[in-house]
Design a protein around this motif. Structure first.
Motif, PDB file in Angstrom:
ATOM      1  N   THR A 140       0.830  -1.215   0.000  1.00  0.00           N
ATOM      2  CA  THR A 140       0.000   0.000   0.000  1.00  0.00           C
ATOM      3  C   THR A 140       0.862   1.263   0.000  1.00  0.00           C
ATOM      4  OG1 THR A 140      -0.043   0.084   2.406  1.00  0.00           O
ATOM      5  CG2 THR A 140      -1.812  -1.151   1.343  1.00  0.00           C
ATOM      6  N   GLY A 141       2.176   1.101   0.028  1.00  0.00           N
ATOM      7  CA  GLY A 141       3.069   2.258   0.130  1.00  0.00           C
ATOM      8  C   GLY A 141       3.290   2.700   1.563  1.00  0.00           C
ATOM      9  N   HIS A 142       2.780   1.901   2.490  1.00  0.00           N
ATOM     10  CA  HIS A 142       2.922   2.315   3.895  1.00  0.00           C
ATOM     11  C   HIS A 142       4.369   2.250   4.367  1.00  0.00           C
ATOM     12  CE1 HIS A 142       1.910  -2.029   5.503  1.00  0.00           C
ATOM     13  NE2 HIS A 142       3.187  -1.937   5.200  1.00  0.00           N
ATOM     14  N   ILE A 143       4.703   3.172   5.268  1.00  0.00           N
ATOM     15  CA  ILE A 143       5.915   3.091   6.084  1.00  0.00           C
ATOM     16  C   ILE A 143       5.410   3.004   7.517  1.00  0.00           C
ATOM     17  CG2 ILE A 143       7.600   4.123   4.522  1.00  0.00           C
ATOM     18  CD1 ILE A 143       7.043   6.858   5.790  1.00  0.00           C
ATOM     19  N   GLY A 144       6.015   2.145   8.335  1.00  0.00           N
ATOM     20  CA  GLY A 144       5.321   1.741   9.554  1.00  0.00           C
ATOM     21  C   GLY A 144       3.997   1.157   9.091  1.00  0.00           C
ATOM     22  N   PHE A 145       2.931   1.429   9.827  1.00  0.00           N
ATOM     23  CA  PHE A 145       1.600   1.013   9.355  1.00  0.00           C
ATOM     24  C   PHE A 145       0.794   2.251   8.962  1.00  0.00           C
ATOM     25  CE2 PHE A 145       1.626  -3.349  11.550  1.00  0.00           C
ATOM     26  CZ  PHE A 145       1.635  -4.035  10.351  1.00  0.00           C
ATOM     27  N   ASN A 146       1.459   3.225   8.377  1.00  0.00           N
ATOM     28  CA  ASN A 146       0.757   4.434   7.933  1.00  0.00           C
ATOM     29  C   ASN A 146       0.099   4.152   6.585  1.00  0.00           C
ATOM     30  OD1 ASN A 146       1.357   6.681   9.956  1.00  0.00           O
ATOM     31  ND2 ASN A 146       3.359   5.721   9.626  1.00  0.00           N
ATOM     32  N   GLU A 147      -1.123   3.657   6.685  1.00  0.00           N
ATOM     33  CA  GLU A 147      -1.866   3.252   5.498  1.00  0.00           C
ATOM     34  C   GLU A 147      -2.316   4.483   4.711  1.00  0.00           C
ATOM     35  OE1 GLU A 147      -1.431   0.355   4.819  1.00  0.00           O
ATOM     36  OE2 GLU A 147      -1.996  -1.113   6.349  1.00  0.00           O
ATOM     37  N   PRO A 148      -2.774   4.298   3.452  1.00  0.00           N
ATOM     38  CA  PRO A 148      -3.214   5.438   2.637  1.00  0.00           C
ATOM     39  C   PRO A 148      -4.157   6.364   3.407  1.00  0.00           C
ATOM     40  CG  PRO A 148      -3.191   3.451   1.315  1.00  0.00           C
ATOM     41  CD  PRO A 148      -2.856   3.023   2.720  1.00  0.00           C
ATOM     42  N   GLY A 149      -3.906   7.652   3.279  1.00  0.00           N
ATOM     43  CA  GLY A 149      -4.699   8.649   3.996  1.00  0.00           C
ATOM     44  C   GLY A 149      -4.007   9.181   5.238  1.00  0.00           C
ATOM     45  N   SER A 150      -2.859   8.593   5.597  1.00  0.00           N
ATOM     46  CA  SER A 150      -2.132   9.070   6.788  1.00  0.00           C
ATOM     47  C   SER A 150      -1.459  10.406   6.478  1.00  0.00           C
ATOM     48  CB  SER A 150      -1.059   8.066   7.204  1.00  0.00           C
ATOM     49  OG  SER A 150      -1.629   6.827   7.573  1.00  0.00           O
ATOM     50  N   PRO A 151      -1.762  11.456   7.256  1.00  0.00           N
ATOM     51  CA  PRO A 151      -1.151  12.755   6.968  1.00  0.00           C
ATOM     52  C   PRO A 151       0.353  12.797   7.246  1.00  0.00           C
ATOM     53  CG  PRO A 151      -3.059  12.965   8.445  1.00  0.00           C
ATOM     54  CD  PRO A 151      -2.716  11.510   8.368  1.00  0.00           C
ATOM     55  N   ALA A 152       1.029  13.709   6.578  1.00  0.00           N
ATOM     56  CA  ALA A 152       2.487  13.845   6.735  1.00  0.00           C
ATOM     57  C   ALA A 152       2.878  14.185   8.168  1.00  0.00           C
ATOM     58  CB  ALA A 152       3.014  14.920   5.784  1.00  0.00           C
ATOM     59  N   ASP A 153       1.971  14.867   8.885  1.00  0.00           N
ATOM     60  CA  ASP A 153       2.320  15.273  10.251  1.00  0.00           C
ATOM     61  C   ASP A 153       1.710  14.347  11.303  1.00  0.00           C
ATOM     62  OD1 ASP A 153      -0.299  15.957   9.998  1.00  0.00           O
ATOM     63  OD2 ASP A 153      -0.060  18.065  10.609  1.00  0.00           O
ATOM     64  N   SER A 154       1.260  13.161  10.885  1.00  0.00           N
ATOM     65  CA  SER A 154       0.640  12.248  11.857  1.00  0.00           C
ATOM     66  C   SER A 154       1.657  11.778  12.888  1.00  0.00           C
ATOM     67  CB  SER A 154      -0.004  11.051  11.144  1.00  0.00           C
ATOM     68  OG  SER A 154       0.887  10.477  10.208  1.00  0.00           O
ATOM     69  N   VAL A 155       1.156  11.496  14.096  1.00  0.00           N
ATOM     70  CA  VAL A 155       2.013  11.025  15.188  1.00  0.00           C
ATOM     71  C   VAL A 155       1.596   9.602  15.561  1.00  0.00           C
ATOM     72  CG1 VAL A 155       2.529  13.339  16.055  1.00  0.00           C
ATOM     73  CG2 VAL A 155       0.514  12.104  16.921  1.00  0.00           C
ATOM     74  N   THR A 156       2.239   9.053  16.575  1.00  0.00           N
ATOM     75  CA  THR A 156       1.952   7.680  16.999  1.00  0.00           C
ATOM     76  C   THR A 156       0.487   7.544  17.389  1.00  0.00           C
ATOM     77  OG1 THR A 156       4.222   7.441  17.783  1.00  0.00           O
ATOM     78  CG2 THR A 156       2.604   5.874  18.634  1.00  0.00           C
ATOM     79  N   ARG A 157      -0.166   6.526  16.820  1.00  0.00           N
ATOM     80  CA  ARG A 157      -1.605   6.339  17.052  1.00  0.00           C
ATOM     81  C   ARG A 157      -2.012   4.926  16.677  1.00  0.00           C
ATOM     82  NH1 ARG A 157      -0.222   7.502  12.264  1.00  0.00           N
ATOM     83  NH2 ARG A 157      -1.569   7.428  10.448  1.00  0.00           N
ATOM     84  N   CYS A 158      -3.269   4.590  16.997  1.00  0.00           N
ATOM     85  CA  CYS A 158      -3.814   3.285  16.610  1.00  0.00           C
ATOM     86  C   CYS A 158      -4.523   3.443  15.273  1.00  0.00           C
ATOM     87  CB  CYS A 158      -4.795   2.803  17.673  1.00  0.00           C
ATOM     88  SG  CYS A 158      -5.383   1.134  17.356  1.00  0.00           S
ATOM     89  N   ILE A 159      -4.232   2.554  14.338  1.00  0.00           N
ATOM     90  CA  ILE A 159      -4.877   2.646  13.023  1.00  0.00           C
ATOM     91  C   ILE A 159      -5.473   1.290  12.624  1.00  0.00           C
ATOM     92  CG2 ILE A 159      -3.354   4.482  12.136  1.00  0.00           C
ATOM     93  CD1 ILE A 159      -2.686   1.485  10.486  1.00  0.00           C
ATOM     94  N   HIS A 160      -6.473   1.351  11.732  1.00  0.00           N
ATOM     95  CA  HIS A 160      -7.028   0.116  11.163  1.00  0.00           C
ATOM     96  C   HIS A 160      -6.150  -0.315   9.999  1.00  0.00           C
ATOM     97  CE1 HIS A 160     -10.605  -0.522  13.482  1.00  0.00           C
ATOM     98  NE2 HIS A 160     -10.732   0.784  13.543  1.00  0.00           N
ATOM     99  N   LEU A 161      -5.838  -1.578   9.942  1.00  0.00           N
ATOM    100  CA  LEU A 161      -4.967  -2.065   8.879  1.00  0.00           C
ATOM    101  C   LEU A 161      -5.732  -2.173   7.564  1.00  0.00           C
ATOM    102  CD1 LEU A 161      -3.130  -4.801  10.949  1.00  0.00           C
ATOM    103  CD2 LEU A 161      -2.211  -2.603  10.182  1.00  0.00           C
ATOM    104  N   ASP A 162      -5.066  -1.791   6.493  1.00  0.00           N
ATOM    105  CA  ASP A 162      -5.625  -1.879   5.151  1.00  0.00           C
ATOM    106  C   ASP A 162      -5.857  -3.350   4.775  1.00  0.00           C
ATOM    107  OD1 ASP A 162      -5.658   0.075   2.518  1.00  0.00           O
ATOM    108  OD2 ASP A 162      -5.166  -2.008   2.002  1.00  0.00           O
ATOM    109  N   ALA A 163      -6.866  -3.577   3.940  1.00  0.00           N
ATOM    110  CA  ALA A 163      -7.190  -4.958   3.530  1.00  0.00           C
ATOM    111  C   ALA A 163      -5.994  -5.632   2.857  1.00  0.00           C
ATOM    112  CB  ALA A 163      -8.388  -4.944   2.594  1.00  0.00           C
TER     113      ALA A 163
END
Ligand code: PGA
Length: 245
Positions: A140-163
């Motif tokens: 998906t192009g993720h780094i860490g688990f920053n799935e599509p839609g993750s903003p450039a300034d996002s910080v550590t958080r809980c996210i739903h994993l992409d299919a």
């Protein structure tokens, strides 16, 4: 674009270069802070660092580490937890003190999630920030688990994993229904704060997403594309991963 592109004749050649970079950082700055990644890509890197520890006396005694992410809902002892992965492949074989190792929790209650994630950010800051961050790249192009839609300034958080991410993890979990649906991840902003960033990608399966990350305009649909703006980021690729460039 300031990103450095290195294309190697083999995965092994790329791994040797990255391991040497880490070794010289740690020799020059014994209290270096490393940002670490899981997945199949960095396994040979950890093997090489363990070899350097055993055969060349590379010491991690004063190193601090922060891992990118951790699945939610698994015990640490679960073979697919990243805590377990990191100990099995790396920490159990080097001289790093347990207190210097940081991963997000694997069973964080919803009520504690925000404070847990903020404490992770604070621990990185308190350690002086990450000197050298290792990354893989997901389909998906993720780094860490920053799935599509993750903003450039996002910080550590809980996210739903992409299919797609869950599908890719299904074989190692023994089926899609066994794969966690969420994870805690460092944000894109957390990752981009690292002083030096090295993304490794090997094999033709990564070629198309590597091309998108490097050659297309920066977009939150491919979080690795944010690295284009980082002053000291490099992509270390083998011929397969570079084949669509
Ligand atoms: P891989 O995963 O190293 O197993 O290909 C990379 C990632 O999802 O970041």
């Amino acid at each position: 674009m300031s990103i450095q592109l290195h294309i190697h004749s083999s995965r092994e050649a790329a791994i040797r270069i990255v391991a040497q970079e880490i070794a010289s950082l740690v020799r020059n700055k014994p209290e270096a802070v490393l940002g670490l990644a899981t997945g199949s890509t960095p396994i040979p890197l950890y093997q090489e660092l363990v070899r350097l520890h055993r055969e060349e006396g590379l010491s991690f005694r004063h190193v601090t580490t922060f891992n990118l992410d951790e699945y939610q809902g698994l015990d640490r002892s679960h073979p697919e937890s990243y805590w377990n992965f990191m100990h099995r492949h790396f920490f159990d074989h080097i001289d790093i003190p347990a207190a210097n190792i940081h991963l997000p929790g694997s069973r964080v209650a919803e009520a504690d999630m925000l404070s847990h994630c903020m404490a992770y950010e604070e621990a990185i800051r308190a350690a002086g920030g990450i000197d050298y961050q290792i990354l893989g790249i997901g389909r998906t192009g993720h780094i860490g688990f920053n799935e599509p839609g993750s903003p450039a300034d996002s910080v550590t958080r809980c996210i739903h994993l992409d299919a797609i991410t869950r599908e890719d993890a299904a074989p190692s979990f023994g089926g899609l229904d066994q794969v966690p649906t969420s994870a805690i991840t460092m944000g894109c902003g957390t990752i981009l704060s690292a002083r030096t960033i090295t993304l490794m990608a090997f094999g033709e399966g990564k070629a198309e997403i590597v091309r998108k990350a490097l050659r297309e305009p920066i977009t939150d649909q491919v979080s690795a594309s944010f690295l284009q703006n980082h002053p000291a980021a490099s992509f270390q690729l083998d011929l397969g991963a570079a084949s669509a460039l």
